[in-house]
Design a protein around this motif. Structure first.
Motif, PDB file in Angstrom:
ATOM      1  N   ILE A   1      56.008  68.504  62.636  1.00 53.54           N
ATOM      2  CA  ILE A   1      57.309  68.953  62.129  1.00 53.54           C
ATOM      3  C   ILE A   1      58.261  67.770  62.125  1.00 53.54           C
ATOM      4  O   ILE A   1      58.354  67.037  63.114  1.00 53.54           O
ATOM      5  CB  ILE A   1      57.891  70.079  63.002  1.00 53.54           C
ATOM      6  N   SER A   2      58.972  67.605  61.021  1.00 53.41           N
ATOM      7  CA  SER A   2      59.909  66.504  60.876  1.00 53.41           C
ATOM      8  C   SER A   2      61.345  66.993  61.059  1.00 53.41           C
ATOM      9  O   SER A   2      61.691  68.114  60.679  1.00 53.41           O
ATOM     10  CB  SER A   2      59.764  65.880  59.486  1.00 53.41           C
ATOM     11  N   CYS A   3      62.156  66.140  61.646  1.00 57.00           N
ATOM     12  CA  CYS A   3      63.586  66.424  61.806  1.00 57.00           C
ATOM     13  C   CYS A   3      64.344  65.160  61.428  1.00 57.00           C
ATOM     14  O   CYS A   3      64.149  64.109  62.048  1.00 57.00           O
ATOM     15  CB  CYS A   3      63.884  66.813  63.252  1.00 57.00           C
ATOM     16  N   ARG A   4      65.174  65.257  60.412  1.00 48.25           N
ATOM     17  CA  ARG A   4      65.956  64.110  59.968  1.00 48.25           C
ATOM     18  C   ARG A   4      67.433  64.371  60.199  1.00 48.25           C
ATOM     19  O   ARG A   4      67.940  65.447  59.882  1.00 48.25           O
ATOM     20  CB  ARG A   4      65.680  63.807  58.498  1.00 48.25           C
ATOM     21  N   SER A   5      68.112  63.363  60.709  1.00 50.09           N
ATOM     22  CA  SER A   5      69.527  63.477  61.037  1.00 50.09           C
ATOM     23  C   SER A   5      70.383  62.785  59.987  1.00 50.09           C
ATOM     24  O   SER A   5      69.974  61.793  59.388  1.00 50.09           O
ATOM     25  CB  SER A   5      69.781  62.844  62.412  1.00 50.09           C
ATOM     26  N   SER A   6      71.580  63.301  59.803  1.00 52.84           N
ATOM     27  CA  SER A   6      72.502  62.724  58.820  1.00 52.84           C
ATOM     28  C   SER A   6      73.123  61.421  59.310  1.00 52.84           C
ATOM     29  O   SER A   6      73.753  60.704  58.530  1.00 52.84           O
ATOM     30  CB  SER A   6      73.604  63.735  58.489  1.00 52.84           C
ATOM     31  N   GLN A   7      72.952  61.126  60.588  1.00 53.88           N
ATOM     32  CA  GLN A   7      73.408  59.850  61.134  1.00 53.88           C
ATOM     33  C   GLN A   7      72.576  59.508  62.362  1.00 53.88           C
ATOM     34  O   GLN A   7      71.909  60.380  62.930  1.00 53.88           O
ATOM     35  CB  GLN A   7      74.892  59.878  61.483  1.00 53.88           C
TER      36      GLN A   7
END
Lengths: 113, 117
Positions: free
Chosen positions: A21-27
């Motif tokens: 599972i991938s989790c990408r942050s806006s910063q």
């Protein structure tokens, strides 16, 4: 506010097979103390959430070693090496580096094929 | 054994008030930031508020500012959430959450708040 984007949102997996599972942050989630407060939670059906991983890659007590977390900056991953039936549920990433507010990803539903 | 037990949820009319409580045991309550996180039916998680170890700092999500108040009593190992001016969109399970090495360390079983006429 920091936006966390998970993918996929639904993950059908065969028992004994790996899952990711991938989790990408806006910063960037690097905090001023040098730590990255990215957490992974598991919520089994009908239960409250349980923390699996803290600060990107540290497993909480009692969490099976088939769960691992990795990543840095804005990109993070939760991996399950061999999915078991008890792993069914919704997985959330959560950040505590830029708060308030703490923020969560949308959740990824893991189910058995 | 660590335990967080919430209580105080229930059915309330729009505009009404409720006070949630969380009884902590099995750890030194006064050492930890504590918070409330909610989950609307069938939805994801939303942080609501948290409070410093000695109650000296409180933070709230924008949608509850001015309506909800978080507090704690370290002598009673208890966390509270006073909720006023409740709206239908506040309907959710409310979880008491401990912070340790980052957020979301330990969660209670939750208490359901339903706002409806």
């Amino acid at each position: 506010d920091v936006v966390l984007t998970q993918s996929p949102l639904s993950l059908p997996v065969t028992l004994g097979q790996p899952a990711s599972i991938s989790c990408r942050s806006s910063q960037s989630l690097v905090y001023s103390d040098g730590n990255t407060y990215l957490t992974w939670l598991q919520q089994r059906p009908g239960q409250s959430p349980r923390r699996l991983i803290y600060k990107v890659s540290n497993r909480d007590s009692g969490v099976p070693d088939r769960f691992s977390g990795s990543g840095s900056g804005t990109d993070f991953t939760l991996k399950i090496t061999r999915v078991e039936a008890e792993d069914v549920g919704v997985y959330y990433c959560m950040q505590g580096s830029h708060w308030p507010p703490w923020t969560f990803g949308q959740g990824t539903k893991v189910e058995i094929k | 054994e660590v335990a967080l037990v919430e209580s105080g949820g229930g059915l309330v009319q729009p505009g009404g008030s409720l006070r949630l409580s969380c009884a902590a045991s099995g750890f030194t309550f006064s050492y930890h930031w504590m918070g409330w996180v909610r989950q609307a039916p069938g939805k994801g998680l939303e942080w609501v508020a948290n409070i410093a170890q000695d109650g000296s700092a409180e933070y709230y999500v924008d949608s509850v500012k001015g309506r909800f108040t978080i507090s704690r009593d370290n002598a009673k190992n208890s966390l509270y959430l006073q909720m006023n001016g409740l709206m239908a969109e506040d309907t959710a399970i409310y979880y008491c959450v401990r912070e340790y090495y980052g957020p979301g360390d330990f969660w209670g079983q939750g208490t359901l708040v339903t706002v409806s006429s």
